[in-house]
Design a protein around this motif. Structure first.
Motif, PDB file in Angstrom:
ATOM      1  N   GLU A 286      -1.232  -3.429   7.234  1.00 43.44           N
ATOM      2  CA  GLU A 286      -2.502  -3.772   6.611  1.00 43.44           C
ATOM      3  C   GLU A 286      -2.236  -4.737   4.967  1.00 43.44           C
ATOM      4  O   GLU A 286      -3.811  -4.891   4.793  1.00 43.44           O
ATOM      5  CB  GLU A 286      -3.561  -3.036   7.320  1.00 43.44           C
ATOM      6  N   ILE A 287      -1.407  -3.611   4.653  1.00 41.27           N
ATOM      7  CA  ILE A 287      -1.659  -3.679   3.437  1.00 41.27           C
ATOM      8  C   ILE A 287      -0.413  -4.537   3.013  1.00 41.27           C
ATOM      9  O   ILE A 287       0.821  -3.222   2.822  1.00 41.27           O
ATOM     10  CB  ILE A 287      -1.933  -2.448   2.788  1.00 41.27           C
ATOM     11  N   ALA A 288       0.270  -5.463   2.390  1.00 43.11           N
ATOM     12  CA  ALA A 288       1.510  -6.059   1.913  1.00 43.11           C
ATOM     13  C   ALA A 288       1.361  -5.868   0.382  1.00 43.11           C
ATOM     14  O   ALA A 288       1.386  -6.548  -0.010  1.00 43.11           O
ATOM     15  CB  ALA A 288       1.792  -7.298   2.207  1.00 43.11           C
ATOM     16  N   ALA A 289       1.489  -4.764   0.155  1.00 45.18           N
ATOM     17  CA  ALA A 289       1.730  -3.895  -1.181  1.00 45.18           C
ATOM     18  C   ALA A 289       2.509  -4.910  -2.879  1.00 45.18           C
ATOM     19  O   ALA A 289       3.952  -5.321  -1.934  1.00 45.18           O
ATOM     20  CB  ALA A 289       1.425  -2.886  -1.553  1.00 45.18           C
ATOM     21  N   GLY A 290       2.202  -5.218  -3.188  1.00 43.18           N
ATOM     22  CA  GLY A 290       3.554  -5.569  -4.161  1.00 43.18           C
ATOM     23  C   GLY A 290       3.843  -5.023  -5.305  1.00 43.18           C
ATOM     24  O   GLY A 290       4.810  -4.752  -5.468  1.00 43.18           O
ATOM     25  N   VAL A 291       3.542  -3.442  -5.272  1.00 43.50           N
ATOM     26  CA  VAL A 291       3.021  -2.703  -6.046  1.00 43.50           C
ATOM     27  C   VAL A 291       2.700  -1.407  -5.636  1.00 43.50           C
ATOM     28  O   VAL A 291       1.539  -1.539  -5.136  1.00 43.50           O
ATOM     29  CB  VAL A 291       2.586  -2.772  -8.051  1.00 43.50           C
ATOM     30  N   LEU A 292       3.302  -0.465  -5.778  1.00 44.62           N
ATOM     31  CA  LEU A 292       2.830   1.029  -5.669  1.00 44.62           C
ATOM     32  C   LEU A 292       2.905   2.072  -7.134  1.00 44.62           C
ATOM     33  O   LEU A 292       3.305   2.235  -7.824  1.00 44.62           O
ATOM     34  CB  LEU A 292       4.020   1.580  -4.952  1.00 44.62           C
ATOM     35  N   ILE A 293       1.608   1.926  -7.463  1.00 53.54           N
ATOM     36  CA  ILE A 293       1.449   3.299  -8.623  1.00 53.54           C
ATOM     37  C   ILE A 293       0.349   4.629  -7.799  1.00 53.54           C
ATOM     38  O   ILE A 293       0.052   4.611  -7.521  1.00 53.54           O
ATOM     39  CB  ILE A 293       0.066   2.163  -9.724  1.00 53.54           C
ATOM     40  N   ALA A 294       0.981   5.966  -8.734  1.00 56.28           N
ATOM     41  CA  ALA A 294       0.465   6.448  -8.262  1.00 56.28           C
ATOM     42  C   ALA A 294      -0.025   7.583  -9.761  1.00 56.28           C
ATOM     43  O   ALA A 294       1.113   7.781 -10.856  1.00 56.28           O
ATOM     44  CB  ALA A 294       1.454   7.951  -8.004  1.00 56.28           C
ATOM     45  N   SER A 295      -1.369   8.091 -10.135  1.00 55.10           N
ATOM     46  CA  SER A 295      -1.415   9.789 -10.935  1.00 55.10           C
ATOM     47  C   SER A 295       0.287  10.207 -10.953  1.00 55.10           C
ATOM     48  O   SER A 295       0.455  10.337 -10.306  1.00 55.10           O
ATOM     49  CB  SER A 295      -2.234   9.932 -10.733  1.00 55.10           C
ATOM     50  N   SER A 296       0.217  10.285 -12.674  1.00 56.90           N
ATOM     51  CA  SER A 296       2.094  11.625 -12.423  1.00 56.90           C
ATOM     52  C   SER A 296       2.256  12.893 -11.708  1.00 56.90           C
ATOM     53  O   SER A 296       1.969  13.924 -12.177  1.00 56.90           O
ATOM     54  CB  SER A 296       2.477  11.262 -13.606  1.00 56.90           C
ATOM     55  N   LEU A 297       0.260  13.243 -11.583  1.00 56.47           N
ATOM     56  CA  LEU A 297      -0.116  14.921 -11.306  1.00 56.47           C
ATOM     57  C   LEU A 297       0.734  15.095 -10.584  1.00 56.47           C
ATOM     58  O   LEU A 297       0.241  14.289  -9.333  1.00 56.47           O
ATOM     59  CB  LEU A 297      -1.867  14.572 -11.525  1.00 56.47           C
TER      60      LEU A 297
ATOM     61  N   THR B  99      -1.994  -9.084 -11.460  1.00 55.77           N
ATOM     62  CA  THR B  99      -2.756 -10.247 -11.279  1.00 55.77           C
ATOM     63  C   THR B  99      -1.930 -11.080  -9.769  1.00 55.77           C
ATOM     64  O   THR B  99      -0.710 -11.507  -9.879  1.00 55.77           O
ATOM     65  CB  THR B  99      -2.791 -11.280 -12.104  1.00 55.77           C
ATOM     66  N   GLY B 100      -2.731 -11.349  -8.610  1.00 59.90           N
ATOM     67  CA  GLY B 100      -2.302 -12.027  -7.385  1.00 59.90           C
ATOM     68  C   GLY B 100      -2.327 -11.100  -6.315  1.00 59.90           C
ATOM     69  O   GLY B 100      -1.663 -11.896  -5.599  1.00 59.90           O
ATOM     70  N   GLN B 101      -1.713  -9.907  -7.349  1.00 64.13           N
ATOM     71  CA  GLN B 101      -1.225  -8.889  -6.113  1.00 64.13           C
ATOM     72  C   GLN B 101      -1.829  -7.813  -5.647  1.00 64.13           C
ATOM     73  O   GLN B 101      -3.315  -7.852  -5.572  1.00 64.13           O
ATOM     74  CB  GLN B 101       0.291  -8.093  -6.656  1.00 64.13           C
ATOM     75  N   ASN B 102      -1.227  -7.230  -3.989  1.00 60.87           N
ATOM     76  CA  ASN B 102      -1.518  -6.196  -3.429  1.00 60.87           C
ATOM     77  C   ASN B 102      -1.519  -4.675  -4.268  1.00 60.87           C
ATOM     78  O   ASN B 102      -0.182  -4.534  -4.153  1.00 60.87           O
ATOM     79  CB  ASN B 102      -1.192  -5.872  -2.155  1.00 60.87           C
ATOM     80  N   ILE B 103      -2.452  -4.232  -4.960  1.00 62.68           N
ATOM     81  CA  ILE B 103      -1.697  -3.029  -5.511  1.00 62.68           C
ATOM     82  C   ILE B 103      -2.426  -1.724  -5.472  1.00 62.68           C
ATOM     83  O   ILE B 103      -3.989  -1.480  -4.443  1.00 62.68           O
ATOM     84  CB  ILE B 103      -2.704  -3.229  -7.739  1.00 62.68           C
ATOM     85  N   VAL B 104      -1.421  -0.697  -5.096  1.00 60.40           N
ATOM     86  CA  VAL B 104      -1.431   0.354  -4.025  1.00 60.40           C
ATOM     87  C   VAL B 104      -2.039   1.335  -5.843  1.00 60.40           C
ATOM     88  O   VAL B 104      -0.796   1.444  -6.277  1.00 60.40           O
ATOM     89  CB  VAL B 104      -0.947   0.475  -3.070  1.00 60.40           C
ATOM     90  N   LEU B 105      -2.515   2.147  -5.762  1.00 58.78           N
ATOM     91  CA  LEU B 105      -2.924   3.251  -6.862  1.00 58.78           C
ATOM     92  C   LEU B 105      -3.822   4.609  -5.775  1.00 58.78           C
ATOM     93  O   LEU B 105      -4.678   4.465  -5.147  1.00 58.78           O
ATOM     94  CB  LEU B 105      -3.936   2.858  -7.643  1.00 58.78           C
ATOM     95  N   VAL B 106      -2.713   5.024  -6.055  1.00 58.10           N
ATOM     96  CA  VAL B 106      -2.416   6.753  -5.589  1.00 58.10           C
ATOM     97  C   VAL B 106      -2.786   7.548  -6.613  1.00 58.10           C
ATOM     98  O   VAL B 106      -2.417   8.244  -7.701  1.00 58.10           O
ATOM     99  CB  VAL B 106      -1.409   7.616  -4.972  1.00 58.10           C
ATOM    100  N   CYS B 107      -4.795   8.432  -6.179  1.00 57.15           N
ATOM    101  CA  CYS B 107      -4.793   8.536  -7.433  1.00 57.15           C
ATOM    102  C   CYS B 107      -5.896   9.859  -7.012  1.00 57.15           C
ATOM    103  O   CYS B 107      -5.617  10.251  -5.914  1.00 57.15           O
ATOM    104  CB  CYS B 107      -5.558   8.025  -8.274  1.00 57.15           C
ATOM    105  N   HIS B 108      -7.129  10.268  -7.655  1.00 55.47           N
ATOM    106  CA  HIS B 108      -7.931  11.173  -7.156  1.00 55.47           C
ATOM    107  C   HIS B 108      -9.308  10.130  -6.806  1.00 55.47           C
ATOM    108  O   HIS B 108      -9.786   9.222  -6.834  1.00 55.47           O
ATOM    109  CB  HIS B 108      -7.997  12.126  -8.599  1.00 55.47           C
TER     110      HIS B 108
END
Length: 232
Positions: free
Chosen positions: A51-62, A144-153
């Motif tokens: 369901e998520i064709a992610a272009g980038v996976l970003i996470a908090s460094s915690l 821009t124009g991507q599916n961004i996954v951001l794992v955070c808090h």
């Protein structure tokens, strides 16, 4: 139409959550066994549904967010990019105290004023919102124009929500939200429209946790399973 989609995912249950301890980079011990299982359930859901064709996976460094991202990364086929700017609201001298001890010594974690930190050396709500807004705006511009996954808090997700709804940074939110562990909050922006406006598509989606404690697992490959999982 060029769409930028932003998926904000809260980390799995952490030791700080379970033990009710105020944690930061120095004291964050990562995920509990339950937190790892929650992240694994999300991984399995994303792998099965696509369901998520992610272009980038970003996470908090915690550690609690980084570990969650590392668990779901195989489902997205991406490496994890760490970002210090999407940390949770930072405490100061109160780091390492229990929630009860912190409240007794300093008052409620978010503070009594948006412009003053709850504890000495901590971060105030107004500065936190400014940091979160700047970080997510930067990340969206870089992808821009991507599916961004951001794992955070949870606090990051809440701060972004109230920022998008235009409340004053000099005031504390009139209501608080409870963002569940490993839940998905989805935003979308049409880059061809002016002015650019984010639209909220879903908040607190944690259907992958509905079968925790059950002997029967959801079969994500079957559409009817997805429907029953989403039912209240």
């Amino acid at each position: 139409m060029t769409l930028t989609r932003l998926y904000l995912i809260r980390h799995g249950q952490s030791y700080g959550n379970a033990e009710e301890i105020m944690v930061g980079m120095a004291t964050d011990r990562g995920l509990t066994a339950l937190g790892r299982e929650q992240a694994a359930r999300l991984r399995d859901r994303l792998a099965a549904t696509g369901e998520i064709a992610a272009g980038v996976l970003i996470a908090s460094s915690l550690p609690r967010a980084r570990e969650t991202a590392e668990i779901i990364a195989p489902a997205l086929g991406l490496d994890v990019i760490l970002d210090d700017d999407v940390h949770e609201l930072r405490c100061g001298e109160g780091e390492g105290l229990s929630f009860a001890e912190f409240d007794t010594r300093y008052g409620e974690y978010i503070g009594r004023s948006a412009t003053e930190p709850a504890d000495p050396g901590g971060e105030c709500w107004s500065d936190f919102r400014t940091r979160v807004s700047g970080a997510i705006t930067r990340i969206a511009a870089e992808h821009t124009g991507q599916n961004i996954v951001l794992v955070c808090h949870g606090g990051v997700i809440e701060a972004w929500l109230v920022e998008m709804f235009g409340t004053s940074r000099s005031e504390l939110p009139a209501a608080r939200m409870h963002t569940n562990n490993t839940s998905i909050t989805a935003w979308e922006r049409d880059e061809t429209r002016s002015p650019l406006t984010w639209r909220l598509h879903g908040y607190n989606d944690d259907v992958h946790l509905r079968d925790l404690g059950s002997e029967q697992r959801f079969d994500w490959s079957r559409p009817q399973s997805r429907v029953s999982a989403a039912a209240p």
